[in-house]
Write a protein that holds these residues in place. Structure first.
Motif, mmCIF file in Angstrom:
data_model
loop_
_atom_site.group_PDB
_atom_site.id
_atom_site.type_symbol
_atom_site.label_atom_id
_atom_site.label_comp_id
_atom_site.label_asym_id
_atom_site.label_seq_id
_atom_site.Cartn_x
_atom_site.Cartn_y
_atom_site.Cartn_z
ATOM 1 N N ASN A 81 0.738 -1.026 -0.050
ATOM 2 C CA ASN A 81 0.087 -0.051 -0.038
ATOM 3 C C ASN A 81 0.758 1.191 0.091
ATOM 4 N N LEU A 85 0.936 2.993 -3.481
ATOM 5 C CA LEU A 85 -0.420 3.957 -3.317
ATOM 6 C C LEU A 85 -0.202 5.235 -2.973
ATOM 7 N N SER A 86 0.793 5.207 -1.765
ATOM 8 C CA SER A 86 1.080 6.608 -1.168
ATOM 9 C C SER A 86 1.597 7.661 -1.848
ATOM 10 N N ALA A 134 -3.742 6.375 -7.949
ATOM 11 C CA ALA A 134 -2.838 6.741 -6.788
ATOM 12 C C ALA A 134 -2.079 7.968 -7.320
ATOM 13 N N GLU A 137 -4.427 11.255 -6.944
ATOM 14 C CA GLU A 137 -4.625 11.481 -5.482
ATOM 15 C C GLU A 137 -3.332 12.120 -4.849
ATOM 16 N N GLU A 138 -2.243 11.669 -5.523
ATOM 17 C CA GLU A 138 -0.654 12.150 -4.746
ATOM 18 C C GLU A 138 -0.741 13.526 -5.196
#
Length: 202
Positions: A81, A85-86, A134, A137-138
């Motif tokens: 994750n 995804l971060s 991802a 979102e980042e």
């Protein structure tokens, strides 16, 4: 002074002091709870177990090593994750920069190979749609952070300074939370109530 009344006064003052202490404790617990982050229980990021990574040149393997993503991606524990995804764009930037620094030759080809291996690994776990989201979102989080930093800088530069008037000088004081404002008032209130009760008895 009657013994029963003295006991009542002592119990009243003790209760008020206990209430103040409880309020302070609850405020501390609340702050700690707000700082607690959710637990990431996804599997460990194991890209270096892939045959294509194992057989890659040493400099490529080293730049894909899971522990290397701790700082650029912000992982305490490098899980799937967190690694995928971060902050995937940060991860790719790190991998590319690492290759350019560590590999003595063919840096362009090695960088392309390493980022491709990273993307393929994350795609295989989350699917293209989730992995692509991802990145969005980042970027959104980065824009939000930049905007907040800009607002804070603007507020800091326009802080109200003390101004002198005919009646004297006034200065802006930092605001306090409700709990911080209430706690001293409770202590002073406790003393005042106790004093009034004692005077009433006397």
């Amino acid at each position: 002074m009657p013994m029963g009344l003295l006991t009542f006064l002592v119990l009243t003052l003790s209760s008020l002091a206990l209430a103040a202490s409880t309020t302070s404790t609850l405020a501390s617990v609340s702050e700690s709870a707000a700082a607690t982050t959710t637990t990431d229980d996804s599997p460990e990021y194991s890209i270096t177990a892939l045959p294509a990574v194992v057989s890659a040149p040493a400099c490529v393997f080293n730049c894909l090593f899971p522990g290397a993503l701790n700082d650029p991606v912000g992982c305490d524990n490098v899980t799937n994750n967190c690694a995928c995804l971060s902050a995937p764009a940060n991860a790719i930037d790190f991998i590319t920069g690492c290759i350019e620094t560590v590999c003595a030759s063919s840096t362009s080809a090695y960088a392309a190979s390493a980022t491709s291996l990273y993307e393929s690994y994350c795609d295989s776990i989350y699917g293209t749609a989730t992995f692509s989201e991802a990145f969005v979102e980042e970027a959104s989080a980065a824009a939000m952070s930049s905007s907040l930093a800009s607002v804070e800088a603007t507020q800091s530069s326009s802080t109200i300074h003390p101004s002198t008037t005919s009646s004297g000088s006034a200065s802006a004081s930092p605001t306090k939370s409700d709990a911080e404002r209430w706690q001293p008032a409770l202590y002073f209130g406790t003393i005042a109530v106790g004093g009034l009760l004692i005077l009433a008895v006397l």
